[in-house]
Design an enzyme around this catalytic site. Structure first.
Site, mmCIF file in Angstrom:
data_model
loop_
_atom_site.group_PDB
_atom_site.id
_atom_site.type_symbol
_atom_site.label_atom_id
_atom_site.label_comp_id
_atom_site.label_asym_id
_atom_site.label_seq_id
_atom_site.Cartn_x
_atom_site.Cartn_y
_atom_site.Cartn_z
ATOM 1 N N ARG A 143 40.093 42.020 41.421
ATOM 2 C CA ARG A 143 41.030 40.919 41.201
ATOM 3 C C ARG A 143 42.155 41.365 40.287
ATOM 4 O O ARG A 143 41.930 42.123 39.348
ATOM 5 C CB ARG A 143 40.320 39.738 40.544
ATOM 6 N N SER B 69 33.255 46.572 35.183
ATOM 7 C CA SER B 69 31.871 46.128 34.951
ATOM 8 C C SER B 69 30.842 47.188 35.354
ATOM 9 O O SER B 69 29.999 46.959 36.225
ATOM 10 C CB SER B 69 31.603 44.835 35.699
ATOM 11 N N ASP C 79 32.796 42.455 30.540
ATOM 12 C CA ASP C 79 32.850 41.002 30.860
ATOM 13 C C ASP C 79 32.508 40.134 29.651
ATOM 14 O O ASP C 79 33.139 39.108 29.408
ATOM 15 C CB ASP C 79 31.810 40.546 31.891
#
Ligand code: ADP
Ligand code: MG
Length: 508
Positions: free
Chosen positions: A108, A177, A230
């Site tokens: 994203r 991540s 995150d």
């Protein structure tokens, strides 16, 4: 009565006796089966028992392990990773910042506009794209060239609204991540790939540098200002909205936590200096382990059959990836040992066939005849016509497994609070509850589908926090849900670690 009639009467009586005997036999056998069902249920209840006394032992173990992980590299199963994030956003940030989130098969790009006032809804745009399968096992250059091109397209679409002055470079927070060892806020080497990625030339290589080089190749003038986990993004987002936020926890597919630690408490890294005196530590708490954890044979089997045995022990008892499968294992053993439904479907033997949201739907079924439970057992596990009594047992199993998970997550949170002296006990060396300790308002940012989507899980977690801390202390501890810490939080960290910040000594 004639002889014939007498004979018929005797025959009828004999048949009636035989029928009665069969019925009694069936009833006895059935009672035996139900007893075995009840035994399996009782065992799992006992195995998952999380009394407040036991939870307090877990709290202490968590605080002790945190100390050990900060004292030396490899000193604990808790890695207690340094993030070099020393300045959390506080709502005064201004300008347009970007974020890139690479953590699964999609990536994203985000653009976040900050106006210098904590706004409840952050203005932002997002673009999501799948990563072509072949790039997940190709070279770092191929992967990052693809990402840089997509990012360039995203930026070229932006109108005049970016609020970026012409003399400023764009700045980006990069949420990656995968396990990384950071060397600074904007550099870190990849320890290993997970989740289907395998790009061999990238292991032990500086990840932001790979992205930065690809951006240069695509002539995109953008600086990678922060490499973000995150959990750290979640803390940043929580802190942006509420400066009393001191920790964050993710409870979704997996689970992890991070918090603000005093730099002088990070013994394994002598001579560390930050302007604020604090640093965010990424605990990687999914790997926490203690002999006080209430562990059952189902957990042991799940662990030994997993691709990472002896790893992520806490996560395997708490997170959404696993809860449904623990319940499946209990139901399987129950049906096998009791034989209550006769032969069982092969579906029930398939690992991970019962996903946690389905398990939650059974748990939260409030129809009087447990219609949803019946439907899920039939449609997902191919067990039709389950009697109501057994459906109730299934709901109880879901309850036991979820309650244990939520209570352990609560104990983990209090462990962090204890470590930083916010549990009302005067800290790890404080030894017990002190009514004279003045409790500061303490906010923990929480994110993840398990917490936000599963009401009973959330209620059990809050109930356990109250039990462990006592209501007087618990009322100062606030859990606040954030949304998209890994996206928006990363952009906020780019802002708070911007090279244009005049005041790098911003207080946390
Ligand atoms: P991720 O952790 O993968 O980044 P999320 O934070 O959205 O993603 O969490 C998704 C996970 O949360 C799912 O895998 C599932 O295990 C769990 N989950 C989501 N919704 C629910 C729900 N309604 N009930 C129970 N568990 C849920
Ligand atoms: Mg997530």
């Amino acid at each position: 009565m004639g002889r014939a009639a007498a004979g018929v009467a005797v025959g009828v009586a004999a048949v009636a006796c035989a029928v009665a005997a069969v019925a009694v036999g069936r009833r006895i056998r059935s009672r035996g089966k139900w007893k075995r069902v009840a035994r399996v249920l009782r065992e799992v209840e006992e195995g998952c028992e999380g009394s407040v006394g036991r939870l307090r032992q877990v709290v202490d173990a968590m605080a002790v392990e945190m100390h050990a992980g900060l004292a030396s590299e490899g000193g604990s199963k808790l890695k207690m990773l340094l993030t070099y994030v020393h300045t959390l956003p506080n709502g005064t940030e201004k300008g347009t910042y970007y974020a890139l989130h690479l953590g699964s098969t999609d990536f994203r790009a985000l653009r976040v506009h900050l106006h210098g006032q904590q706004s409840s809804v952050l203005e932002h745009e997002v673009e999501q794209q799948p990563i072509p399968q072949h790039l997940m096992t190709s070279t770092s250059k191929d992967l990052f060239d693809f990402i840089a091109s997509s990012l360039k397209e995203f930026i070229e679409k932006e109108g005049n609204g970016s609020e970026l002055s012409p003399d400023r470079r764009r700045e980006l927070g990069f949420t990656f991540s995968f396990p990384v060892k950071q060397m600074s806020v904007s550099s870190g080497i990849l320890i290993k790939w997970t989740k289907g990625f395998s790009i061999v030339d990238m292991v032990r290589i500086d990840v932001p540098a790979c992205l930065q080089e690809a951006l240069a190749r695509k002539e995109l003038d953008m600086r990678v200002a922060a490499l973000v986990n995150d959990t750290v993004g979640t803390l940043a987002l929580g802190h942006y909205h509420d400066s009393d936020t001191v920790a964050s926890v993710i409870i979704g597919t997996g689970t992890n936590a991070c918090y603000l630690e005093r730099v002088d408490g990070i013994i394994k890294c002598q001579g560390l200096l930050t302007t604020s005196g604090y640093m965010v530590v990424n605990m990687e708490w999914g790997n926490f382990w203690s002999s006080h954890l209430p562990r059952t044979s189902y957990d042991i089997d799940l662990d030994s059959e997993s691709p990472n045995p002896n790893d992520q022990g806490f996560e395997k008892m708490i997170s959404g990836m696993y809860l449904g499968d623990i319940v499946r294992r209990v139901i399987l053993r129950m049906l096998l040992e009791s034989d209550i439904l006769g032969p069982i479907s092969s579906k029930l033997s398939m690992p991970f066939i019962l996903r946690t949201p389905m398990m939650a739907a059974m748990h939260e079924d409030d129809s009087p005849d447990l219609r949803e439970v019946a439907r899920i057992l039939k449609d997902i596990l191919e067990i039709p016509q389950v009697p109501l009594k057994l459906r109730k047992v299934v709901v109880k199993v879901c309850d036991v497994v979820t309650r244990r998970a939520a209570r352990l997550a609560a104990a983990g949170i209090v462990g962090i609070l204890k470590k930083i002296g916010r549990d009302g006990s005067g800290g790890i060396t404080g030894g017990g509850r002190r009514s004279d300790v003045k409790m500061k308002r303490t906010v923990v940012a929480v994110e993840g589908g398990l917490y936000s989507g599963y009401t009973l899980f959330r209620e059990y977690l809050h109930e356990a926090l109250n039990e462990i801390l006592g209501e007087d202390i618990a009322k100062h501890v606030i859990l606040k849900v954030t949304e998209d810490g890994s996206g928006i939080g990363a952009a906020l960290l780019a802002a708070s670690h911007s090279s244009y910040n005049v005041d790098t000594a911003k207080m946390l």
